[in-house]
Design an enzyme around this catalytic site. Structure first.
Site, PDB file in Angstrom:
ATOM      1  N   HIS A 145      10.005  -0.466  -1.989  1.00 10.74           N
ATOM      2  CA  HIS A 145      10.056   0.655  -1.041  1.00 10.74           C
ATOM      3  C   HIS A 145       9.041   0.426   0.083  1.00 10.74           C
ATOM      4  O   HIS A 145       9.362   0.583   1.267  1.00 10.74           O
ATOM      5  CB  HIS A 145       9.757   1.952  -1.800  1.00 10.74           C
ATOM      6  CG  HIS A 145       9.605   3.160  -0.941  1.00 10.74           C
ATOM      7  ND1 HIS A 145      10.604   4.106  -0.796  1.00 10.74           N
ATOM      8  CD2 HIS A 145       8.556   3.609  -0.183  1.00 10.74           C
ATOM      9  CE1 HIS A 145      10.183   5.068   0.005  1.00 10.74           C
ATOM     10  NE2 HIS A 145       8.937   4.791   0.394  1.00 10.74           N
ATOM     11  N   GLU A 146       7.813   0.052  -0.279  1.00 11.29           N
ATOM     12  CA  GLU A 146       6.772  -0.152   0.731  1.00 11.29           C
ATOM     13  C   GLU A 146       7.047  -1.389   1.585  1.00 11.29           C
ATOM     14  O   GLU A 146       6.827  -1.377   2.806  1.00 11.29           O
ATOM     15  CB  GLU A 146       5.399  -0.275   0.054  1.00 11.29           C
ATOM     16  CG  GLU A 146       4.982   0.932  -0.770  1.00 11.29           C
ATOM     17  CD  GLU A 146       5.019   2.235   0.008  1.00 11.29           C
ATOM     18  OE1 GLU A 146       4.865   2.202   1.255  1.00 11.29           O
ATOM     19  OE2 GLU A 146       5.218   3.297  -0.616  1.00 11.29           O
ATOM     20  N   HIS A 149       9.484  -0.438   4.207  1.00  5.31           N
ATOM     21  CA  HIS A 149       8.854   0.244   5.343  1.00  5.31           C
ATOM     22  C   HIS A 149       8.361  -0.789   6.369  1.00  5.31           C
ATOM     23  O   HIS A 149       8.554  -0.631   7.572  1.00  5.31           O
ATOM     24  CB  HIS A 149       7.653   1.077   4.860  1.00  5.31           C
ATOM     25  CG  HIS A 149       8.000   2.457   4.418  1.00  5.31           C
ATOM     26  ND1 HIS A 149       8.798   3.318   5.157  1.00  5.31           N
ATOM     27  CD2 HIS A 149       7.642   3.154   3.301  1.00  5.31           C
ATOM     28  CE1 HIS A 149       8.912   4.470   4.526  1.00  5.31           C
ATOM     29  NE2 HIS A 149       8.233   4.397   3.392  1.00  5.31           N
ATOM     30  N   GLU A 222      12.025   7.601   4.782  1.00  2.00           N
ATOM     31  CA  GLU A 222      11.846   7.541   3.331  1.00  2.00           C
ATOM     32  C   GLU A 222      13.171   7.244   2.642  1.00  2.00           C
ATOM     33  O   GLU A 222      13.222   6.461   1.691  1.00  2.00           O
ATOM     34  CB  GLU A 222      11.260   8.854   2.811  1.00  2.00           C
ATOM     35  CG  GLU A 222       9.806   9.080   3.166  1.00  2.00           C
ATOM     36  CD  GLU A 222       8.895   7.982   2.681  1.00  2.00           C
ATOM     37  OE1 GLU A 222       9.067   7.500   1.532  1.00  2.00           O
ATOM     38  OE2 GLU A 222       8.010   7.561   3.447  1.00  2.00           O
TER      39      GLU A 222
END
Length: 293
Positions: A145-146, A149, A222
Site C-alpha cells: 500500500h505504501e 503511494h 487511499e
C-alpha cells in the site's frame, strides 16, 4: 511527469477562465482602477501558495522522521528488520522505483506511512506495533500500500493540489476584502480595517472549503493505494490487513501533519467524512472485495 504536466495545464486553464470571467463581469477593471492589480495579486498568491506546499514536501522525510521518531534501518540486524528491508526492495523493484529509505518508529498503534520529495527519493516507515500485531502476509500488503503511494506519485500530486487551493484562498480572500473595503466602506485611499477583517474571515471560510477538496483527494488515493497493495501482495492479503486494522483500530499515532500519509488515519461519518483523510475501513474492504469478485 505527464500527470504533473496535465495537472498544471488544467489549473492554468482554470485561472485563465476565471480571469476572463472577472474581466467580463467588470470586476477586474474596477479593482485595477481602485489600485488592485489582479495579475500581480495572482502571482503573489501562487508564489505563496505553491511555495509553502513545496517547502513542506522538500523537508517531508526529515520532518516525518523527527515528528514520528522513526529510525532509518542502515544495517538490518534483527529478523524483522531484514524481512522488512527485503520486502521493500522487492516491491520497489516491481513498480520500478528506487529503493526508499526504510524506517521503524516506536508505537503500539498499527500504522505505516510513506513520504518524500519524489518517487525516487522517498521513505517507508512502519510502527513497531504493526510488526508485532500483524502477520507477515498482512504486513506485506501494508508495505505494498505504501509503495503504491510512492509509485503513484501521491505526495507530489497532493502537494500540487494543496498549492492550487492555497493560491485560490489567498487570491479570492484578498479580492473579497478589497471589494468590501472599497464598495461597502467607501475607503478612498489605501485600505482600511475592513479590508484586513474581511480578508481574514474570507481566508478562514475559503480555507474550510479548500480542505474539503484536499481531503476528498486524500481519500481517493487511499482507495488506489489499497488496489496497488493488493496487486503487489495479493488482494486477499490486503483485505486481511485492513480487517486487522479494523480490529486493532485506535487513533493514529502519527502527528497531524503526516497523518494523511498513514495507512490508518482520520475517519468520519456524515459531515465529518468531508474532513477525513481516510475512507472508513469498511468502505475500503468492500471495494477490494468487489475487485476480488
Amino acid at each position: 511527469m505527464k500527470r504533473i504536466f496535465y495537472f498544471l495545464v488544467t489549473n492554468l486553464a482554470i485561472v485563465l477562465v476565471l480571469s476572463v470571467t472577472m474581466r467580463l463581469l467588470g470586476v477586474e477593471p474596477f479593482l485595477n482602477a481602485n489600485g488592485l492589480n489582479l495579475n500581480s495579486l495572482l502571482i503573489f498568491a501562487a508564489v505563496m501558495g505553491f511555495g509553502g506546499a513545496f517547502i513542506s514536501l522538500a523537508i517531508s522525510k526529515w520532518s516525518a522522521k523527527r515528528m514520528s521518531g522513526a529510525v532509518t534501518i542502515e544495517n538490518p540486524k534483527t529478523l524483522d528488520e531484514i524481512w522488512l528491508v527485503n520486502i521493500v526492495k522487492k516491491q520497489s523493484q516491481a513498480v520500478g522505483i528506487q529503493m526508499p529509505e526504510v524506517a521503524i518508529f516506536n508505537s503500539p498503534a498499527v500504522n505505516a506511512f510513506a513520504t518524500g520529495m519524489s518517487r525516487n527519493s522517498s521513505l517507508v516507515a512502519v510502527s513497531s506495533g504493526l510488526l508485532e500485531m500483524m502477520t507477515k502476509d498482512e504486513a506485506e500488503a501494508v508495505i505494498g500500500h505504501e509503495i503504491s503511494h510512492i509509485a503513484n506519485g501521491d505526495m507530489v500530486t497532493l502537494t500540487l493540489i494543496q498549492g492550487v487551493v492555497n493560491t485560490f484562498v489567498l487570491f479570492f480572500s484578498r479580492v473579497i476584502g478589497y471589494t468590501v473595503d472599497k464598495v461597502v466602506f467607501k475607503t478612498r485611499q489605501g485600505t482600511g480595517p475592513a479590508f484586513f477583517i474581511t480578508m481574514i474571515i474570507s481566508e478562514l471560510l475559503l480555507g474550510v472549503l479548500a480542505s474539503i477538496v484536499v481531503m476528498w483527494f486524500s481519500r481517493q488515493r487511499e482507495y488506489r493505494a489499497d488496489i496497488g497493495g493488493g496487486q503487489l501482495a495479493g488482494n486477499q492479503k490486503m483485505i486481511a490487513a485492513l480487517q486487522r486494522l479494523k480490529s486493532q483500530y485506535e487513533s493514529s499515532a502519527l502527528p497531524k501533519s503526516i497523518a494523511a500519509f498513514g495507512i490508518s488515519g482520520e475517519q468520519g461519518m456524515g459531515l465529518k467524512e468531508l474532513f477525513s483523510t481516510h475512507p472508513s475501513l469498511d468502505d475500503r474492504i468492500a471495494r477490494l472485495q468487489q475487485n476480488t469478485n
